[in-house]
Design an enzyme around this catalytic site. Structure first.
Site, PDB file in Angstrom:
ATOM      1  CG  ASN A 149      -0.430  -0.171   2.504  1.00 16.56           C
ATOM      2  OD1 ASN A 149       0.708  -0.592   2.650  1.00 16.56           O
ATOM      3  ND2 ASN A 149      -1.186   0.174   3.525  1.00 16.56           N
ATOM      4  N   GLY A 224       2.890  -5.544   7.468  1.00 15.95           N
ATOM      5  CA  GLY A 224       1.913  -6.293   6.677  1.00 15.95           C
ATOM      6  C   GLY A 224       0.755  -6.722   7.558  1.00 15.95           C
ATOM      7  CB  SER A 225      -1.902  -9.156   6.950  1.00 16.54           C
ATOM      8  OG  SER A 225      -1.138 -10.315   6.703  1.00 16.54           O
ATOM      9  CB  VAL A 226      -2.985  -9.489  12.160  1.00 19.54           C
ATOM     10  CG1 VAL A 226      -2.954 -10.361  13.403  1.00 19.54           C
ATOM     11  CG2 VAL A 226      -3.179  -8.025  12.543  1.00 19.54           C
ATOM     12  N   GLY A 229       2.156 -11.536  10.165  1.00 20.34           N
ATOM     13  CA  GLY A 229       2.970 -11.116  11.314  1.00 20.34           C
ATOM     14  C   GLY A 229       3.024 -12.200  12.384  1.00 20.34           C
ATOM     15  CD  GLU A 244       5.430  -0.574  13.119  1.00 22.78           C
ATOM     16  OE1 GLU A 244       4.241  -0.232  13.276  1.00 22.78           O
ATOM     17  OE2 GLU A 244       6.335  -0.254  13.900  1.00 22.78           O
ATOM     18  CB  CYS A 278      -1.839   0.122   8.524  1.00 23.06           C
ATOM     19  SG  CYS A 278      -0.710   1.525   8.622  1.00 23.06           S
TER      20      CYS A 278
HETATM   21  P1  NAP Z   1       0.767  -9.280   3.693  1.00 22.05           P
HETATM   22  O1  NAP Z   1      -0.031 -10.165   2.830  1.00 22.05           O
HETATM   23  O2  NAP Z   1       0.982  -9.681   5.098  1.00 22.05           O
HETATM   24  O3  NAP Z   1       2.165  -9.087   2.923  1.00 22.05           O
HETATM   25  C1  NAP Z   1       3.170  -8.220   3.394  1.00 22.05           C
HETATM   26  C2  NAP Z   1       4.532  -8.723   2.938  1.00 22.05           C
HETATM   27  O4  NAP Z   1       4.795  -9.972   3.565  1.00 22.05           O
HETATM   28  C3  NAP Z   1       4.629  -8.972   1.444  1.00 22.05           C
HETATM   29  O5  NAP Z   1       5.906  -8.603   0.993  1.00 22.05           O
HETATM   30  C4  NAP Z   1       4.436 -10.489   1.353  1.00 22.05           C
HETATM   31  O6  NAP Z   1       4.990 -11.053   0.191  1.00 22.05           O
HETATM   32  C5  NAP Z   1       5.177 -10.940   2.592  1.00 22.05           C
HETATM   33  N1  NAP Z   1       4.803 -12.271   3.083  1.00 22.05           N
HETATM   34  C6  NAP Z   1       3.659 -12.970   2.834  1.00 22.05           C
HETATM   35  N2  NAP Z   1       3.696 -14.166   3.472  1.00 22.05           N
HETATM   36  C7  NAP Z   1       4.876 -14.218   4.137  1.00 22.05           C
HETATM   37  C8  NAP Z   1       5.497 -15.200   4.970  1.00 22.05           C
HETATM   38  N3  NAP Z   1       4.913 -16.358   5.252  1.00 22.05           N
HETATM   39  N4  NAP Z   1       6.712 -14.928   5.492  1.00 22.05           N
HETATM   40  C9  NAP Z   1       7.321 -13.749   5.234  1.00 22.05           C
HETATM   41  N5  NAP Z   1       6.788 -12.791   4.428  1.00 22.05           N
HETATM   42  C10 NAP Z   1       5.581 -13.013   3.898  1.00 22.05           C
HETATM   43  O7  NAP Z   1       0.151  -7.817   3.728  1.00 22.05           O
HETATM   44  P2  NAP Z   1      -0.429  -6.944   2.511  1.00 22.05           P
HETATM   45  O8  NAP Z   1      -1.741  -7.481   2.097  1.00 22.05           O
HETATM   46  O9  NAP Z   1       0.638  -6.761   1.484  1.00 22.05           O
HETATM   47  O10 NAP Z   1      -0.607  -5.531   3.226  1.00 22.05           O
HETATM   48  C11 NAP Z   1      -1.766  -5.122   3.851  1.00 22.05           C
HETATM   49  C12 NAP Z   1      -1.644  -5.261   5.359  1.00 22.05           C
HETATM   50  O11 NAP Z   1      -0.520  -4.527   5.845  1.00 22.05           O
HETATM   51  C13 NAP Z   1      -2.853  -4.669   6.075  1.00 22.05           C
HETATM   52  O12 NAP Z   1      -3.207  -5.506   7.127  1.00 22.05           O
HETATM   53  C14 NAP Z   1      -2.319  -3.334   6.589  1.00 22.05           C
HETATM   54  O13 NAP Z   1      -3.031  -2.821   7.684  1.00 22.05           O
HETATM   55  C15 NAP Z   1      -0.924  -3.717   6.944  1.00 22.05           C
HETATM   56  N6  NAP Z   1      -0.074  -2.521   7.036  1.00 22.05           N
HETATM   57  C16 NAP Z   1       0.412  -2.154   8.267  1.00 22.05           C
HETATM   58  C17 NAP Z   1       1.167  -0.988   8.381  1.00 22.05           C
HETATM   59  C18 NAP Z   1       1.726  -0.547   9.707  1.00 22.05           C
HETATM   60  O14 NAP Z   1       2.669   0.253   9.699  1.00 22.05           O
HETATM   61  N7  NAP Z   1       1.208  -1.002  10.838  1.00 22.05           N
HETATM   62  C19 NAP Z   1       1.414  -0.211   7.253  1.00 22.05           C
HETATM   63  C20 NAP Z   1       0.901  -0.628   6.029  1.00 22.05           C
HETATM   64  C21 NAP Z   1       0.167  -1.784   5.930  1.00 22.05           C
HETATM   65  P3  NAP Z   1       4.066 -11.313  -1.116  1.00 22.05           P
HETATM   66  O15 NAP Z   1       3.656  -9.962  -1.592  1.00 22.05           O
HETATM   67  O16 NAP Z   1       4.948 -12.025  -2.030  1.00 22.05           O
HETATM   68  O17 NAP Z   1       2.892 -12.122  -0.642  1.00 22.05           O
END
Ligand code: NAP
Length: 470
Positions: A149, A224-226, A229, A244, A278
């Site tokens: 994002n 990324g997502s909970v 995480g 985060e 987020c």
């Molecule tokens: P995501 O699906 O968790 O992916 C985030 C990153 O993690 C991507 O690079 C993804 O790679 C990688 N990933 C996926 N599975 C993994 C695993 N098993 N081990 C290690 N890395 C892995 O999150 P998203 O859908 O991209 O992002 C949206 C989420 O991020 C929302 O929940 C949002 O609230 C949160 N977010 C939080 C913050 C904050 O600062 N708190 C800021 C922005 C977004 P791939 O792309 O290859 O799957």
């Protein structure tokens, strides 16, 4: 675009298209790395550690300033690529660039402030006659795993402080939007020795997981997502981890609030980046007495948003990251409507677009607001008073940020103290961050803080050196 490992461009046999969510066109392809390639990046980052440790803080800082200037020169070019791959309006992409430049500048400043402290051992039993001080040392190799994002600024929030305190880095960008980050990796590599910055593309479940489990990576900095995480925290072992994660931020609007200000807060908070933020406003918790007036005004302002080509300057609402993501939002909204919620405006999907949508009479038990809905949705939950508002705000697994609108100091302070979130803003929506502030959630929204100075604390280890002068 190729990966960057040990200063060299590395391609791969398997490629993935990076698709523009606005028109479905292929912008570029990136390699899908496998585990051997991830290991090459780990080796390169480990081999480069000494080159950075031996560099003076003065030089590290100057190099970060140089990267900052280079990014400034390419601001428009980077913003356009960001708008293309994420589908965000160009004006929002330019803001992300400005923030990225600012984040880098903060890291260049912080590189000169990695202080230790003197420790009075003589305050402890048997400590008389000692002189002791601490040093903050780099951890070694930091892996930065980031979401789609705000790919550029969120990645810089990890790698710039990591380098400022002399860690080498491996970047695993999001598969759906890797290009801006990869291009930025090249800029860093022009300034720093080979291997200080490495970029590995590939699936998170494979490459990301490998980095998380590797004993040769010293820290995982993840946004990324909970769900992801939680998986990372279980697998990372003894290495340091910053998480985060997602948010489900409440906006409490009390009956004495400035309604126009609160409405503006929702427009800027719920619809920014098509709601894929987020710290977006995801639950509007409002006292019943003012809810009708608030809803009317919110609908009128929402209908002024212009959905369209992200590259047009007049566009204020872009696409979601993919048609699939838009379909998920559509399904969640439809389920809420089936269970009694009422759409006041919006509620339709067109390809990867989802209209800016205001939904009234939302029940706190509905999936729409129990889970993080990542789309341009403003759900209104009506409550009876401040007690109810705080209870609803806290009834969630998340605790990233929160906003409270009221003109009464006592109510403001009560909400500030009782709402369980990493940040509570008064008369400002949760969707606000300066890049120097400590940022990070409570509960399942995360572990640790970012914001350059705070990230540096989490990316260094403290060594005590004691001299026996007796
Ligand atoms: P995501 O699906 O968790 O992916 C985030 C990153 O993690 C991507 O690079 C993804 O790679 C990688 N990933 C996926 N599975 C993994 C695993 N098993 N081990 C290690 N890395 C892995 O999150 P998203 O859908 O991209 O992002 C949206 C989420 O991020 C929302 O929940 C949002 O609230 C949160 N977010 C939080 C913050 C904050 O600062 N708190 C800021 C922005 C977004 P791939 O792309 O290859 O799957």
């Amino acid at each position: 675009m190729d990966m960057l490992i040990g200063g060299k461009h590395v391609s791969g046999e398997d490629l993935e298209d990076v698709v523009n969510p606005y028109d479905g066109s292929v912008i570029d392809t990136v390699p899908i790395a496998h585990l051997q390639t991830a290991q090459l990046a780990i080796d390169a980052a480990n081999d480069a550690k000494d080159s950075l440790v031996e560099m003076s803080a003065f030089k590290v800082s100057n190099k970060l300033y140089s990267v900052c200037e280079k990014l400034k020169d390419k601001r428009e070019e980077f913003a356009e690529l960001l708008a293309l791959e994420v589908g965000k309006p160009i004006n929002e992409a330019l803001v992300e660039l400005d923030r990225s430049i600012e984040t880098l500048k903060l890291a260049a400043e912080e590189a000169k402030r990695i202080y230790g402290e003197s420790v009075p051992l003589d305050a402890g039993l048997n400590g008389k006659g000692f002189f002791a001080f601490t040093q903050r040392l780099p951890l070694g190799v930091v892996a930065a795993i980031t979401p789609f994002n705000y790919p550029l600024n969120l990645t810089i929030h990890k790698i710039a402080p990591a380098i400022a305190c002399k860690n080498t880095v491996i970047i695993k960008p999001p598969t759906e939007a890797p290009l801006t980050v990869m291009k930025f990796g090249e800029l860093l590599n022009e300034e720093f020795p080979d291997g200080v910055v490495n970029t590995v593309t590939g699936y998170g479940s494979e490459v990301g997981d490998y980095l998380v489990c590797s004993p040769e990576v010293d820290k995982i900095s993840f946004t990324g997502s909970v769900t992801t995480g939680m998986m990372i925290s279980q697998k990372a072992g003894m290495k340091k981890v910053t998480l985060e994660l997602g948010g489900n931020d409440p906006m409490i609007v009390l009956k004495d609030a400035d309604i126009d200000k609160a409405v503006k807060g929702v427009i800027n908070g719920a619809f920014l980046n098509a709601g894929q933020v987020c710290m977006g406003v995801k639950r509007i918790i409002i006292e019943d007495e003012i809810a009708d007036e608030f809803a009317d005004k919110l609908v009128a302002e929402t209908e002024k948003l212009v959905m369209g080509n992200p590259l047009e300057k007049t566009t204020t609402l872009g696409t979601l990251i993919s048609e699939n993501a838009a379909r998920q939002v559509e399904e969640t909204v439809n389920n809420a409507v089936r269970d009694g919620a009422e759409i006041l405006t919006g509620g339709k999907r067109e390809g990867a677009f989802y209209q800016a949508t205001v939904i009234d009479n939302v029940d706190p038990e509905m999936d729409l607001v129990v889970r993080e809905t990542f789309g341009p949705i403003a759900p209104i939950i009506r409550v009876k008073g401040i007690d109810d508002a705080i209870k609803v705000a806290n009834d969630t697994e998340y605790g990233l940020q929160a906003g409270v609108f009221t003109s009464d100091y006592a109510s403001a302070m009560r909400c500030a103290q009782e709402v369980e979130a990493g940040t509570v803003f008064i008369n400002k929506q949760s969707t606000f961050r300066t890049d120097n502030m400590p940022f990070g959630g409570f509960k399942n929204s995360g572990v640790g803080k970012e914001g350059i100075k705070y990230a540096v604390e989490e990316m260094t280890k403290t060594k005590l050196i004691g001299l026996n002068l007796r």
